[in-house]
Design a protein around this motif. Structure first.
Motif, PDB file in Angstrom:
ATOM      1  N   LEU A 153       1.034  -1.204  -0.212  1.00  0.00           N
ATOM      2  CA  LEU A 153       0.105  -0.051  -0.024  1.00  0.00           C
ATOM      3  C   LEU A 153       0.676   1.247  -0.096  1.00  0.00           C
ATOM      4  N   GLY A 154       1.963   1.288   0.672  1.00  0.00           N
ATOM      5  CA  GLY A 154       3.019   2.419   0.505  1.00  0.00           C
ATOM      6  C   GLY A 154       3.272   2.760  -0.675  1.00  0.00           C
ATOM      7  N   ILE A 155       3.538   1.704  -1.714  1.00  0.00           N
ATOM      8  CA  ILE A 155       3.894   1.988  -2.865  1.00  0.00           C
ATOM      9  C   ILE A 155       3.007   2.869  -3.522  1.00  0.00           C
ATOM     10  N   ASP A 156       1.871   2.711  -3.421  1.00  0.00           N
ATOM     11  CA  ASP A 156       0.793   3.372  -4.021  1.00  0.00           C
ATOM     12  C   ASP A 156       0.882   5.007  -3.836  1.00  0.00           C
ATOM     13  N   PHE A 157       1.315   5.253  -2.801  1.00  0.00           N
ATOM     14  CA  PHE A 157       1.615   6.681  -2.042  1.00  0.00           C
ATOM     15  C   PHE A 157       2.628   7.132  -3.092  1.00  0.00           C
ATOM     16  N   ILE A 189      14.889  -3.624  -8.366  1.00  0.00           N
ATOM     17  CA  ILE A 189      14.222  -3.294  -9.563  1.00  0.00           C
ATOM     18  C   ILE A 189      13.112  -2.513  -9.236  1.00  0.00           C
ATOM     19  N   MET A 190      12.380  -2.825  -8.016  1.00  0.00           N
ATOM     20  CA  MET A 190      11.393  -1.951  -7.620  1.00  0.00           C
ATOM     21  C   MET A 190      12.056  -0.305  -7.203  1.00  0.00           C
ATOM     22  N   HIS A 191      13.214  -0.563  -6.599  1.00  0.00           N
ATOM     23  CA  HIS A 191      13.780   1.034  -6.212  1.00  0.00           C
ATOM     24  C   HIS A 191      14.106   1.736  -7.363  1.00  0.00           C
ATOM     25  N   ASP A 192      14.645   1.158  -8.542  1.00  0.00           N
ATOM     26  CA  ASP A 192      14.620   1.764  -9.493  1.00  0.00           C
ATOM     27  C   ASP A 192      13.249   2.229 -10.243  1.00  0.00           C
ATOM     28  N   GLY A 193      12.426   1.612 -10.252  1.00  0.00           N
ATOM     29  CA  GLY A 193      11.063   2.101 -10.702  1.00  0.00           C
ATOM     30  C   GLY A 193      10.674   3.204  -9.920  1.00  0.00           C
ATOM     31  N   MET A 194      10.923   3.312  -8.564  1.00  0.00           N
ATOM     32  CA  MET A 194      10.544   4.527  -7.920  1.00  0.00           C
ATOM     33  C   MET A 194      11.287   5.644  -8.296  1.00  0.00           C
ATOM     34  N   ARG A 195      12.542   5.420  -8.554  1.00  0.00           N
ATOM     35  CA  ARG A 195      13.524   6.566  -8.750  1.00  0.00           C
ATOM     36  C   ARG A 195      13.147   7.103 -10.095  1.00  0.00           C
ATOM     37  N   GLU A 196      12.737   6.197 -10.961  1.00  0.00           N
ATOM     38  CA  GLU A 196      12.354   6.536 -12.376  1.00  0.00           C
ATOM     39  C   GLU A 196      11.056   7.564 -12.432  1.00  0.00           C
ATOM     40  N   VAL A 197      10.301   7.530 -11.392  1.00  0.00           N
ATOM     41  CA  VAL A 197       8.933   8.296 -11.418  1.00  0.00           C
ATOM     42  C   VAL A 197       9.547   9.419 -10.222  1.00  0.00           C
ATOM     43  N   GLY A 198      10.494   9.592  -9.760  1.00  0.00           N
ATOM     44  CA  GLY A 198      11.009  10.642  -9.138  1.00  0.00           C
ATOM     45  C   GLY A 198      11.056  10.637  -7.523  1.00  0.00           C
ATOM     46  N   VAL A 199      10.815   9.448  -7.124  1.00  0.00           N
ATOM     47  CA  VAL A 199      10.756   9.094  -5.711  1.00  0.00           C
ATOM     48  C   VAL A 199      11.861   8.363  -5.395  1.00  0.00           C
ATOM     49  N   GLU A 200      12.651   8.919  -4.233  1.00  0.00           N
ATOM     50  CA  GLU A 200      13.953   8.538  -3.781  1.00  0.00           C
ATOM     51  C   GLU A 200      13.786   7.462  -2.609  1.00  0.00           C
ATOM     52  N   PRO A 201      14.191   6.335  -2.584  1.00  0.00           N
ATOM     53  CA  PRO A 201      13.941   5.299  -1.537  1.00  0.00           C
ATOM     54  C   PRO A 201      15.101   5.891  -0.386  1.00  0.00           C
ATOM     55  N   VAL A 202      14.628   5.845   0.733  1.00  0.00           N
ATOM     56  CA  VAL A 202      15.874   5.990   1.637  1.00  0.00           C
ATOM     57  C   VAL A 202      15.876   4.963   2.787  1.00  0.00           C
ATOM     58  N   PHE A 203      17.034   4.363   2.921  1.00  0.00           N
ATOM     59  CA  PHE A 203      16.875   3.072   3.653  1.00  0.00           C
ATOM     60  C   PHE A 203      17.341   3.236   5.090  1.00  0.00           C
ATOM     61  N   GLY A 235       2.303  10.414   3.056  1.00  0.00           N
ATOM     62  CA  GLY A 235       1.445   9.193   2.888  1.00  0.00           C
ATOM     63  C   GLY A 235       1.898   8.221   4.035  1.00  0.00           C
ATOM     64  N   VAL A 236       0.915   7.692   4.752  1.00  0.00           N
ATOM     65  CA  VAL A 236       1.430   6.518   5.863  1.00  0.00           C
ATOM     66  C   VAL A 236       0.695   5.251   5.543  1.00  0.00           C
ATOM     67  N   ALA A 237       1.303   4.280   5.209  1.00  0.00           N
ATOM     68  CA  ALA A 237       0.845   2.904   5.198  1.00  0.00           C
ATOM     69  C   ALA A 237       1.639   1.913   5.903  1.00  0.00           C
ATOM     70  N   ILE A 238       1.648   1.880   7.010  1.00  0.00           N
ATOM     71  CA  ILE A 238       2.239   0.880   7.843  1.00  0.00           C
ATOM     72  C   ILE A 238       1.376  -0.323   8.135  1.00  0.00           C
ATOM     73  N   GLY A 239       0.186  -0.292   7.930  1.00  0.00           N
ATOM     74  CA  GLY A 239      -0.399  -1.867   8.004  1.00  0.00           C
ATOM     75  C   GLY A 239      -2.051  -1.410   8.130  1.00  0.00           C
ATOM     76  N   LEU A 240      -2.784  -2.400   8.539  1.00  0.00           N
ATOM     77  CA  LEU A 240      -4.135  -2.231   8.723  1.00  0.00           C
ATOM     78  C   LEU A 240      -4.396  -2.811  10.348  1.00  0.00           C
ATOM     79  N   THR A 241      -5.471  -2.086  10.831  1.00  0.00           N
ATOM     80  CA  THR A 241      -6.075  -2.556  11.940  1.00  0.00           C
ATOM     81  C   THR A 241      -7.402  -2.964  11.426  1.00  0.00           C
ATOM     82  N   PHE A 242      -7.845  -4.312  11.983  1.00  0.00           N
ATOM     83  CA  PHE A 242      -9.161  -4.860  11.531  1.00  0.00           C
ATOM     84  C   PHE A 242     -10.052  -4.172  12.347  1.00  0.00           C
ATOM     85  N   ASN A 243     -11.285  -3.943  11.719  1.00  0.00           N
ATOM     86  CA  ASN A 243     -12.538  -3.310  12.274  1.00  0.00           C
ATOM     87  C   ASN A 243     -13.357  -4.278  13.045  1.00  0.00           C
ATOM     88  N   THR A 244     -12.907  -4.422  14.275  1.00  0.00           N
ATOM     89  CA  THR A 244     -13.594  -5.632  15.201  1.00  0.00           C
ATOM     90  C   THR A 244     -14.041  -4.987  16.386  1.00  0.00           C
TER      91      THR A 244
END
Ligand SMILES: Cc1cc2nc3c(=O)[nH]c(=O)nc-3n(C[C@H](O)[C@H](O)[C@H](O)COP(=O)(O)OP(=O)(O)OC[C@H]3O[C@@H](n4cnc5c(N)ncnc54)[C@H](O)[C@@H]3O)c2cc1C
Lengths: 412, 73
Positions: A153-157, A189-203, A235-244
């Motif tokens: 989900l993070g990658i969508d952001f 490969i995914m990091h290169d994809g991100m860079r290509e759209v202008g998003v820099e991965p920071v580890f 954008g924050v996408a660190i996981g889901l909390t189930f609606n219970t």
């Protein structure tokens, strides 16, 4: 006449309603959702946030769809409690809705970062159409973005930043994106994809806290190393909390989700669950599992509907899920349970092609394909057949997979 | 697939940059196994998309790494 109540009008709840109407034409069916709109295409809202897709094609059902099928739809209605002895569902307006059979299809809500100012203006979570509208508006006006959550989900952001011309920094906790399913080679490969759209991965990063201006708007994210990243969009996408939460202390078996068998039955009579929220018995895996994908949620809803109408165990859920990423020049597909293996085989074929297969007890249980998706149907077939193939990894890593090259099952 | 071969009608995929408000749009993860396989085969130019046997109708836009509109050949 049986009275069915479904909580949630996502794809699992809606597909259950449709199935119930087909299987039990004379029943009464009520669908309750706390959203203000009927079923829409949740997996396309990211395209709206990217600015690529108008609103209209994202809607799936209008209210007429429910009327035509004589299904009662309650929009903007939050379920606050369930009494399984009285067999009633309680809504925020104090109304009690009686049921003979209940389906819980309430999915999850994105988890907030447990850090200061994580709800400041400009910081977004992504689950609903309303979220997508706000993300689109905010990203259109933003210059610098920060993304947190190195998963699907993070990658969508990251893609939203790329498509909306926002200079993005993707702050990841470890040394790569989706480290539970990808090795360094695949992730690169995914990091290169991100860079290509202008998003820099920071580890080896993440967010320690956000900074805001006097109006409460986000202005920066500071990582645990003290590095400061200016941003007017996050954008924050660190996981889901189930609606219970609304289930209170009823005796429903839960384990980070609602536990169901392969018929979508919970431990309580006449109570079923379907979709993202379930910890379901996966007949292919031979154990309980969880799945967060559209196809799986839709099928679980259908299976629940079939079994609710049959008042028995008429059909079991058996499914190999898929989840694609379509944001880059190359395709990406995760299938099955790519993180649950006890053995893995992987190979890189080119700068944009990589494959990883997960095996458990000798059988394929999932995998990730990047660049070349051609082997997907064969690998999924092996998964369904539960064939013992872990000792024949070379065949499965060939650029073109030919199942005839595998030793016949009887000779193994 | 008998109908397909007897009529011989096929569909093509055209890459599009924008989508009309009244279009039907599907994400690649929403195609069933059969439609997905036929879609990829058509994309790679291996086989044309059959006009029947999948629920991919002319006018439908499929969201993959690009947007593709299904059109009558
Ligand atoms: C941005 C995004 C991108 C995604 N991309 C993909 C993808 O590419 N491929 C893929 O396969 N999957 C994708 N998914 C996942 C997929 O959308 C979900 O797995 C699927 O929609 C789950 O459906 P569901 O019916 O189980 O739950 P949901 O769709 O979450 O529906 C649950 C509904 O219940 C309602 N609800 C919850 N609690 C209550 C209550 N107490 N009272 C009343 N109503 C309540 C909620 O508001 C919601 O409407 C994506 C998800 C998101 C958010």
């Amino acid at each position: 006449m049986t009275e069915y109540v479904i909580i949630g009008d996502g794809i699992s709840g809606s597909s259950a309603a449709e199935t119930l109407r087909e299987e039990d034409p004379d029943s009464s069916i009520t669908v309750i959702t706390d959203e203000g709109e009927a079923l829409y295409n949740r997996i396309l809202i990211k395209e709206h946030a990217k600015g690529k897709l108008p609103e209209a094609p994202i809607s799936i059902h209008d209210e007429g769809w429910y009327e035509e099928r004589d299904i009662e739809l309650s929009l903007n209605t939050h379920v606050t409690g369930v009494d399984t002895d009285e067999k009633v569902v309680r809504t925020h307006e104090g109304e009690d809705v009686g049921y003979d059979k209940l389906l819980i299809a309430t999915g999850g809500t994105p988890t907030q970062l447990p850090v200061d100012d994580s709800d400041a203006e400009g910081i977004h979570h992504f689950w609903t159409f309303q979220d997508a509208r706000k993300i689109r508006e905010s990203a259109e006006a933003a210059d610098d973005g920060v993304v947190v959550g190195a998963g699907l989900l993070g990658i969508d952001f990251a893609a939203v930043c790329g498509a909306q011309g926002v200079e993005g920094k993707y702050l990841m906790r470890g040394d790569r994106w989706w480290r539970y399913a990808l090795s360094g080679q695949g992730a690169e490969i995914m990091h290169d994809g991100m860079r290509e759209v202008g998003v820099e991965p920071v580890f080896d990063s993440g967010v320690d806290h956000f900074e805001t201006d006097d109006d409460g708007r986000v202005v920066a994210a500071v990582d645990p190393n003290g590095e400061r990243y200016e941003c007017d969009f996050a954008g924050v996408a660190i996981g889901l909390t189930f609606n219970t939460e609304f289930l209170g202390d009823i005796d429903l078996e839960q384990d980070n989700g609602i536990v169901v068998d392969e018929y979508m039955q919970t431990n309580l009579e006449d109570v079923y669950a379907a979709g993202d929220i379930t910890q379901f018995y996966d007949v292919l895996l031979g154990e309980q599992a969880q799945n967060g994908s559209w196809g799986s949620a839709k099928e679980q809803g259908r299976i629940a509907g079939v079994n609710m109408a049959a008042d028995g165990e008429a059909e079991a859920f058996e499914w190999v899920s898929s989840y694609s990423i379509t944001h880059f020049d190359f395709p990406f597909l995760s299938f099955g349970h790519p993180t649950l293996g006890d053995e893995y085989a992987e190979r890189k074929y080119s700068d944009t092609e990589w494959r990883r297969i997960a095996f458990k007890d000798g059988k394929v249980v999932g995998g990730v394909l990047i660049g070349d998706l051609a082997p997907q149907s064969k690998l999924k077939q092996l998964m369904r057949e539960q064939r013992d193939v872990a000792d024949q990894k070379e065949v499965l890593l060939e650029e073109t997979v030919d199942l005839d090259d595998l030793a016949p099952p009887q000779e193994q | 697939m008998a109908t397909t071969t007897s009529t011989g009608r096929t569909l093509t995929l055209r890459r599009v940059d924008s989508v009309a408000a009244d279009a039907t749009v599907r994400h690649i993860d929403q195609l069933d196994e059969n439609a997905l396989e036929l879609f990829y085969a058509a994309l790679e130019g291996a086989r044309p998309l059959p006009a029947t046997g999948t629920d991919l109708e002319p006018g439908t836009v499929v969201v993959a790494t690009e947007y593709y509109r299904v059109e009558a050949a």
